[in-house]
Motif scaffolding. Structure first.
Motif, PDB file in Angstrom:
ATOM      1  N   ARG A   1      44.741  39.224  35.653  1.00  0.00           N
ATOM      2  CA  ARG A   1      45.466  38.812  34.453  1.00  0.00           C
ATOM      3  C   ARG A   1      46.814  39.512  34.322  1.00  0.00           C
ATOM      4  NH1 ARG A   1      45.039  41.156  29.426  1.00  0.00           N
ATOM      5  NH2 ARG A   1      43.172  42.272  30.103  1.00  0.00           N
ATOM      6  N   GLN A   2      46.890  40.775  34.777  1.00  0.00           N
ATOM      7  CA  GLN A   2      48.077  41.576  34.488  1.00  0.00           C
ATOM      8  C   GLN A   2      48.928  41.902  35.716  1.00  0.00           C
ATOM      9  OE1 GLN A   2      46.932  44.946  31.831  1.00  0.00           O
ATOM     10  NE2 GLN A   2      44.984  43.855  31.638  1.00  0.00           N
ATOM     11  N   ALA A   3      48.464  41.543  36.901  1.00  0.00           N
ATOM     12  CA  ALA A   3      49.231  41.818  38.119  1.00  0.00           C
ATOM     13  C   ALA A   3      49.329  40.546  38.961  1.00  0.00           C
ATOM     14  CB  ALA A   3      48.572  42.947  38.914  1.00  0.00           C
ATOM     15  N   PRO A   4      50.047  39.522  38.461  1.00  0.00           N
ATOM     16  CA  PRO A   4      50.114  38.243  39.173  1.00  0.00           C
ATOM     17  C   PRO A   4      50.815  38.337  40.521  1.00  0.00           C
ATOM     18  CG  PRO A   4      51.667  38.288  37.331  1.00  0.00           C
ATOM     19  CD  PRO A   4      50.799  39.500  37.191  1.00  0.00           C
ATOM     20  N   HIS A   5      51.547  39.428  40.775  1.00  0.00           N
ATOM     21  CA  HIS A   5      52.227  39.611  42.051  1.00  0.00           C
ATOM     22  C   HIS A   5      51.267  40.043  43.153  1.00  0.00           C
ATOM     23  CE1 HIS A   5      52.153  43.358  39.777  1.00  0.00           C
ATOM     24  NE2 HIS A   5      52.191  44.014  40.922  1.00  0.00           N
ATOM     25  N   LEU A   6      50.002  40.311  42.805  1.00  0.00           N
ATOM     26  CA  LEU A   6      49.011  40.758  43.780  1.00  0.00           C
ATOM     27  C   LEU A   6      47.987  39.661  44.061  1.00  0.00           C
ATOM     28  CD1 LEU A   6      48.256  44.358  42.424  1.00  0.00           C
ATOM     29  CD2 LEU A   6      49.798  43.742  44.288  1.00  0.00           C
ATOM     30  N   HIS A   7      47.563  39.574  45.313  1.00  0.00           N
ATOM     31  CA  HIS A   7      46.431  38.729  45.685  1.00  0.00           C
ATOM     32  C   HIS A   7      45.177  39.571  45.494  1.00  0.00           C
ATOM     33  CE1 HIS A   7      43.821  35.995  47.752  1.00  0.00           C
ATOM     34  NE2 HIS A   7      43.628  36.822  48.771  1.00  0.00           N
ATOM     35  N   VAL A   8      44.283  39.153  44.612  1.00  0.00           N
ATOM     36  CA  VAL A   8      43.123  39.956  44.212  1.00  0.00           C
ATOM     37  C   VAL A   8      41.839  39.314  44.719  1.00  0.00           C
ATOM     38  CG1 VAL A   8      41.866  40.976  42.265  1.00  0.00           C
ATOM     39  CG2 VAL A   8      44.361  40.702  42.146  1.00  0.00           C
ATOM     40  N   VAL A   9      40.978  40.134  45.320  1.00  0.00           N
ATOM     41  CA  VAL A   9      39.685  39.683  45.838  1.00  0.00           C
ATOM     42  C   VAL A   9      38.631  40.686  45.399  1.00  0.00           C
ATOM     43  CG1 VAL A   9      38.301  39.286  47.913  1.00  0.00           C
ATOM     44  CG2 VAL A   9      40.676  38.514  47.848  1.00  0.00           C
ATOM     45  N   ARG A  10      37.472  40.174  44.993  1.00  0.00           N
ATOM     46  CA  ARG A  10      36.331  41.054  44.742  1.00  0.00           C
ATOM     47  C   ARG A  10      35.264  40.775  45.784  1.00  0.00           C
ATOM     48  NH1 ARG A  10      32.491  41.804  39.304  1.00  0.00           N
ATOM     49  NH2 ARG A  10      30.979  43.206  40.336  1.00  0.00           N
ATOM     50  N   ASP A  11      34.785  41.836  46.436  1.00  0.00           N
ATOM     51  CA  ASP A  11      33.734  41.736  47.442  1.00  0.00           C
ATOM     52  C   ASP A  11      32.621  42.679  47.036  1.00  0.00           C
ATOM     53  OD1 ASP A  11      32.123  42.395  49.805  1.00  0.00           O
ATOM     54  OD2 ASP A  11      33.593  41.248  50.943  1.00  0.00           O
ATOM     55  N   GLY A  12      31.532  42.135  46.476  1.00  0.00           N
ATOM     56  CA  GLY A  12      30.509  43.000  45.906  1.00  0.00           C
ATOM     57  C   GLY A  12      31.134  43.796  44.781  1.00  0.00           C
ATOM     58  N   ASN A  13      31.013  45.106  44.842  1.00  0.00           N
ATOM     59  CA  ASN A  13      31.643  45.961  43.841  1.00  0.00           C
ATOM     60  C   ASN A  13      32.868  46.677  44.391  1.00  0.00           C
ATOM     61  OD1 ASN A  13      30.005  45.334  41.656  1.00  0.00           O
ATOM     62  ND2 ASN A  13      28.435  46.809  42.263  1.00  0.00           N
ATOM     63  N   VAL A  14      33.492  46.050  45.389  1.00  0.00           N
ATOM     64  CA  VAL A  14      34.787  46.503  45.893  1.00  0.00           C
ATOM     65  C   VAL A  14      35.851  45.540  45.379  1.00  0.00           C
ATOM     66  CG1 VAL A  14      36.203  46.964  47.919  1.00  0.00           C
ATOM     67  CG2 VAL A  14      33.770  47.521  47.956  1.00  0.00           C
ATOM     68  N   VAL A  15      36.933  46.099  44.848  1.00  0.00           N
ATOM     69  CA  VAL A  15      38.042  45.294  44.344  1.00  0.00           C
ATOM     70  C   VAL A  15      39.255  45.564  45.228  1.00  0.00           C
ATOM     71  CG1 VAL A  15      39.458  44.695  42.359  1.00  0.00           C
ATOM     72  CG2 VAL A  15      37.126  45.569  42.006  1.00  0.00           C
ATOM     73  N   LEU A  16      39.816  44.496  45.788  1.00  0.00           N
ATOM     74  CA  LEU A  16      40.958  44.608  46.678  1.00  0.00           C
ATOM     75  C   LEU A  16      42.114  43.800  46.122  1.00  0.00           C
ATOM     76  CD1 LEU A  16      38.244  43.597  48.671  1.00  0.00           C
ATOM     77  CD2 LEU A  16      39.570  45.071  50.162  1.00  0.00           C
ATOM     78  N   ALA A  17      43.323  44.333  46.245  1.00  0.00           N
ATOM     79  CA  ALA A  17      44.512  43.623  45.791  1.00  0.00           C
ATOM     80  C   ALA A  17      45.677  44.042  46.672  1.00  0.00           C
ATOM     81  CB  ALA A  17      44.806  43.944  44.326  1.00  0.00           C
TER      82      ALA A  17
END
Length: 357
Positions: A40-56
């Motif tokens: 919601r707040q970092a549209p310049h990042l590609h965000v992925v959630r894998d299990g309980n890992v958050v990657l951006a």
């Protein structure tokens, strides 16, 4: 779901992260809140959630990539939630280890939309437990491209210092044997617990090394951390097991550390139960030199093991840099100096916006 405001003061963000319990294995709520906030707040990042890992990450073409990483989990709560503020201290489970560092990373991810380098942000689970559960283990196996970087900065608690590399760790079980007998007829037996005195004597005589590597002094340590023995209150024990932990400087490999410990306990039965390699400082890497120049922080050795070792094994220079105090990690009165949150965030912002050019 709790709504996190990543653009808020990172001190307030630290408190918000702390107030979402995330003991190892139970990070789902926090991982979800962080994922939602980044999307919601970092549209310049590609965000992925894998299990309980958050990657951006950014997906531009700048010449260097910097990775910021922090673990979301904490040790079990010890009557230290919710967070509370007392003057310049913010108290609560995970404040130092390492939600202050997580807040620093998340705040910068949202408020530095055009960094001078490509940026990867990674929040992961289960760092405080066995390595096979560590979220980075799965990411390294299934999404190795997410770990590619010219420099990895782990926001582990360092009290605002740059702690370079890390110690390796080795755990062994040393066994002493005896012969069972009734304690009323002890002369018919041989007491394995008494025989353990030889192990303890060797540990008491042991002189650990101090090793200077690239100006960082690593102090080794060989310590008994557990002793188990005994059968019953009226039996001479025939087995005693002493668990010994060796924290070794990163100029030793795991094999060399194992050989050293076997030499210390020559003649005794010994089994290696756990090991992780250390990491050399890596301060000669261009990105690491630029970070030191941008922040003006002098590097010191990291006492303890961190996931810096994992990145070093991948050939990625890595340092520890975070606002928390490592001496307060895992304690009942765990807290963080709020001024360090502000200072570390400002230093890292300066690096991301100017130092990596």
């Amino acid at each position: 779901m709790t709504t996190l405001e990543l653009t808020a003061d990172p001190i307030e963000l630290t408190a918000a992260l702390v107030d979402i319990p995330s003991v190892s294995g139970a990070e789902d709520a926090l991982a979800g809140a962080v994922t939602e906030a980044l999307r919601r707040q970092a549209p310049h990042l590609h965000v992925v959630r894998d299990g309980n890992v958050v990657l951006a990450r950014t997906q531009g073409t700048r010449r260097r990539r910097v990775l910021l990483a922090g673990h979301l989990d904490t040790v079990p709560v010890a009557d230290n939630l919710p967070s509370r503020r007392e003057a310049e201290r913010l108290y609560g489970c995970g404040t130092s280890d390492m939600k202050a560092g997580d807040a620093m990373i998340a705040h910068l991810a949202a408020t530095v939309p055009d960094p001078a380098c490509e940026l990867t942000v990674l929040f992961y689970d289960c760092e405080e437990v066995e390595a096979e559960r560590n979220g980075l283990t799965r990411i390294e196996r299934e999404h190795p491209d997410w770990l590619h970087a010219d420099l990895a900065i782990l926001a582990e608690p360092t009290s605002g210092a740059v702690e370079a590399g890390c110690q390796g760790t080795l755990r062994v079980v040393v066994r002493t044997a005896g012969r069972r007998a009734h304690s009323a007829r002890s002369w018919l037996g041989s007491n394995a617990v008494h025989a353990a005195g030889d192990v303890l004597d060797r540990l008491n005589r042991y002189q650990p090394r101090q090793v200077d590597i690239d100006g960082c002094v690593y102090r080794e340590g060989l310590q008994a951390v557990r002793i188990a023995g005994g059968v019953a209150g009226n039996v001479v024990p025939d087995l005693c097991e002493i668990t010994v932990n060796f924290r070794f400087a990163p100029d030793r490999s795991v094999a060399a550390a194992t050989e050293h410990v076997r030499d210390v306990f020559e003649g005794l039965e010994l089994t290696v139960t756990d090991s992780s390699p250390g990491a050399l400082p890596g301060l000669d890497a261009p990105a690491a030199r630029e970070f030191l120049a941008a922040t003006g922080v002098d590097p010191v050795a990291k006492y303890g093991w961190t996931d810096v070792s994992r990145f070093a094994a991948l050939g990625i220079p890595a340092i520890n840099f975070g606002p928390g105090d490592p001496n307060l990690a895992h304690t009942r009165d765990e807290h963080v100096n709020v001024g360090r949150i502000t200072r570390c965030t400002a230093l890292l912002r300066d690096y991301l916006t100017r130092g990596a050019q």
